[in-house]
Design a protein around this motif. Structure first.
Motif, PDB file in Angstrom:
ATOM      1  N   ARG A 192      44.626  41.677  49.867  1.00  0.00           N
ATOM      2  CA  ARG A 192      45.646  42.027  50.852  1.00  0.00           C
ATOM      3  C   ARG A 192      45.429  41.259  52.153  1.00  0.00           C
ATOM      4  O   ARG A 192      46.373  40.782  52.771  1.00  0.00           O
ATOM      5  N   SER A 193      44.160  41.150  52.561  1.00  0.00           N
ATOM      6  CA  SER A 193      43.856  40.432  53.796  1.00  0.00           C
ATOM      7  C   SER A 193      44.243  38.961  53.680  1.00  0.00           C
ATOM      8  O   SER A 193      44.785  38.369  54.630  1.00  0.00           O
ATOM      9  N   THR A 199      48.011  38.687  53.914  1.00  0.00           N
ATOM     10  CA  THR A 199      48.458  38.883  55.291  1.00  0.00           C
ATOM     11  C   THR A 199      48.154  37.656  56.134  1.00  0.00           C
ATOM     12  O   THR A 199      48.986  37.202  56.929  1.00  0.00           O
ATOM     13  N   PRO A 217      42.779  49.480  45.508  1.00  0.00           N
ATOM     14  CA  PRO A 217      43.469  48.324  46.085  1.00  0.00           C
ATOM     15  C   PRO A 217      42.471  47.250  46.495  1.00  0.00           C
ATOM     16  O   PRO A 217      41.398  47.545  47.024  1.00  0.00           O
TER      17      PRO A 217
END
Length: 216
Positions: free
Chosen positions: A13-14, A17, A8
């Motif tokens: 992803r950060s 978010t 991943p």
């Protein structure tokens, strides 16, 4: 034959978010106002944890500052230099007309209005606001006017800090105090009136009260 699993992408992803948190802050401040905006509310709207937000920002005000920066960058208004075509009046009218559009856009103007009021009450937020938003934008304005002064388009004795306030101040005052409609025509009139006092005078004269230097 074995299938390799992809690791991943934590960085992606950060970023996703972070974007969700900033979007949530913009949406909520427009819905409930700054006073009722909370880290808990932002976290719930973004589907993120409170600790995630606190790991990146010290307060809801700091979240909102970064949200406004994200919105400006998305509109192509990040840290770009002001236009310099050689025609100062035309360039300033272009910039102030764009400012009018921003201040008439509720998605940008309502969070900005909330922050403008809140920085008067919160010294810590005022410091963040100045560092991240106010000073960088003001320096862009000063650089454009400095180039104009160096090119002889402004009187040599013009105080550039004062000139910035003369040019942009009327728009922000009318917007903040809701004193009247913000229009392109008003922006043009402000530029014309300001430059009438800032341009070089015949026979080497200076605008009344002009003083060389930049203070702040």
């Amino acid at each position: 034959m074995t299938t390799q699993r992809r690791t991943p992408d934590a960085s992606r992803r950060s970023q996703a978010t972070r974007r969700a948190i900033l979007d949530a802050a913009l949406e909520l401040v427009g819905e409930v106002g700054y006073a009722r905006l909370s880290i808990e509310g932002i976290a719930a709207r973004a589907g993120a944890g409170k600790q995630t937000i606190y790991r990146w920002w010290p307060s809801k005000g700091a979240v909102l500052v970064d949200a406004l920066l994200m919105l400006s960058e998305g509109r192509g208004e990040g840290a770009a230099e002001l236009p310099d075509t050689g025609d100062l009046e035309a360039d300033l009218k272009t910039v102030l007309r764009a400012t009018v559009e921003e201040l008439n856009d509720p998605r940008l103007s309502e969070p900005m209005r909330a922050l403008t009021v809140e920085v008067l009450l919160d010294p810590d937020l005022a410091a963040v606001f100045a560092e991240r938003l106010d000073r960088p934008v003001r320096e862009l304005k000063l650089r454009r006017l400095r180039a104009a002064r160096d090119a002889g388009q402004l009187a040599p004795g013009v105080d550039l800090e004062v000139a910035v306030d003369m040019i942009w101040g009327p728009l922000h005052r009318r917007w903040l105090h809701r004193e009247g409609p913000l229009t392109a025509g008003f922006a043009d009139a402000v530029v014309e009136a300001a430059l009438n006092g800032l341009r070089p005078r015949p026979h080497g004269g200076s605008p009344q009260g002009g003083q060389r230097g930049e203070h702040g």
